[in-house]
Design a protein around this motif. Structure first.
Motif, short mmCIF file in Angstrom:
data_model
loop_
_atom_site.label_atom_id
_atom_site.label_comp_id
_atom_site.label_asym_id
_atom_site.label_seq_id
_atom_site.Cartn_x
_atom_site.Cartn_y
_atom_site.Cartn_z
N ALA A 244 10.25 -4.43 -10.11
CA ALA A 244 9.59 -4.88 -9.33
C ALA A 244 8.66 -4.55 -8.16
CB ALA A 244 10.62 -6.34 -8.92
N LEU A 245 9.92 -3.24 -7.89
CA LEU A 245 9.46 -2.99 -6.96
C LEU A 245 7.84 -1.87 -6.84
CD1 LEU A 245 10.49 -1.46 -3.23
CD2 LEU A 245 11.23 0.31 -4.15
N MET A 246 7.80 -1.07 -8.05
CA MET A 246 7.16 -0.86 -8.33
C MET A 246 5.68 -1.60 -8.45
SD MET A 246 7.27 2.85 -8.41
CE MET A 246 6.53 3.40 -9.40
N ALA A 247 5.72 -2.92 -8.54
CA ALA A 247 4.68 -3.81 -9.31
C ALA A 247 3.96 -4.34 -7.26
CB ALA A 247 5.01 -4.25 -9.57
N LEU A 248 4.85 -3.45 -6.28
CA LEU A 248 4.17 -4.41 -5.28
C LEU A 248 3.81 -2.16 -4.18
CD1 LEU A 248 7.36 -5.90 -3.42
CD2 LEU A 248 5.50 -6.89 -5.17
N TYR A 249 3.16 -2.03 -5.68
CA TYR A 249 2.56 -0.57 -5.40
C TYR A 249 1.16 -0.56 -6.36
CZ TYR A 249 6.32 1.59 -2.51
OH TYR A 249 7.68 1.50 -1.52
N PRO A 250 0.34 -1.77 -5.82
CA PRO A 250 -1.05 -1.66 -6.84
C PRO A 250 -1.80 -0.70 -6.38
CG PRO A 250 -1.05 -2.73 -4.52
CD PRO A 250 0.25 -2.59 -4.36
N GLN A 251 -2.55 0.05 -7.95
CA GLN A 251 -3.19 0.84 -8.04
C GLN A 251 -5.10 0.13 -6.97
OE1 GLN A 251 -2.50 3.61 -8.86
NE2 GLN A 251 -2.08 3.50 -10.40
#
Length: 278
Positions: A244-251
């Protein structure tokens, strides 16, 4: 008309900053939830290209001295008996910065866990070696930590001089080879010392040689089974909060995304053409 134009410029300049603040607040919420769940201090070292400016310019990042300063500050703020969870997503970076972080993690009295949701190459792998436990996604990878001199692998510079002979290369190449030999010795020594905390001296020397001496190319992926074969403690039980955290670092936003899919989980028992939310 001019007023509308200036209003548009003001909104266009403020929107990226507001979006970034919202993302940072959501990241902090997920991190705090993970800390409460695991009773740990969560630190992130995530280098993903992001678009944060009005012009939409992507920023590439790597492990830097500034990163080392921030991670060391976070470690100092952590009680000796509190575990540390470090989430790493990086292509690598400066050897100096990576070693500073690695030794600070290695000397923390409580358990240190490094989570690798996608990849932790080069200096990122060095951080994983300092952990008491490495948690990787089943398809995540680590990589060799052999030093690079400019655009060349240090081991390759030394090998080129050895094959051609000292008399057949330039003085500049000989100087590069000298630096390369020193870099190889230094990194091998550091990796071996980190590994001796979790395996015998002989085994640590063997693994350090594999990781630092150019046995593989610098971008060679070491999968979970490869890391386990090296004798390192690896788990694949990745907490859902980290995804979930990684999804909050969008490309960065492109005109056309290179990867597209319906962002919902599909169950094997779902009728064809239907989607069930988790």
């Amino acid at each position: 008309m001019n007023d509308l134009f200036f209003l548009f410029l003001i909104l266009a300049s403020l929107t990226p900053a507001l979006r970034q603040q919202i993302l940072e607040a959501r990241r902090a919420q997920v991190m705090r939830r993970l800390e409460q769940k695991r009773g740990s201090r969560v630190i992130t070292l995530i280098h993903r290209q992001e678009t944060v400016s009005f012009l939409g310019v992507g920023i590439h990042r790597f492990i830097s001295i500034e990163d080392a300063e921030e991670v060391l500050r976070a470690i100092r703020l952590t009680a000796p008996d509190r575990p540390i969870d470090l989430i790493v997503h990086t292509p690598g970076g400066l050897v100096l910065a990576a070693e500073q972080i690695a030794w600070a993690l290695a000397q923390h009295p409580a358990k240190v866990t490094v989570f690798v949701p996608h990849y932790a190459m080069s200096g990122g792998t060095l951080l994983a070696l300092a952990a008491d436990e490495i948690v990787m996604d089943p398809f995540a990878v680590l990589g060799p930590v052999d030093p690079q001199i400019g655009q060349y692998a240090a081991a390759s510079i030394v090998a080129a001089v050895r094959r051609k002979g000292v008399g057949n290369v330039s003085d500049e190449t000989l100087m590069l080879a000298d630096v390369a030999e020193k870099a190889l010795a230094q990194v091998t020594h550091s990796v071996q010392r980190l590994l001796e905390r979790k395996m015998s001296a002989a085994e640590a020397a063997r693994v350090a040689h594999l990781l630092t001496r150019g046995v593989w190319t610098h971008d060679h992926p070491l999968r979970v089974e490869d890391v386990r074969a090296l004798g390192l403690p690896v788990s694949t039980h990745m907490p859902p909060e980290i995804y979930a955290l990684m999804a909050l670092y969008p490309q960065p936003t492109r005109l056309r995304p290179s990867v597209e899919y319906v962002p919902l989980p599909y169950r094997s028992d779902s009728p064809a053409g239907q989607v069930r939310q988790a």
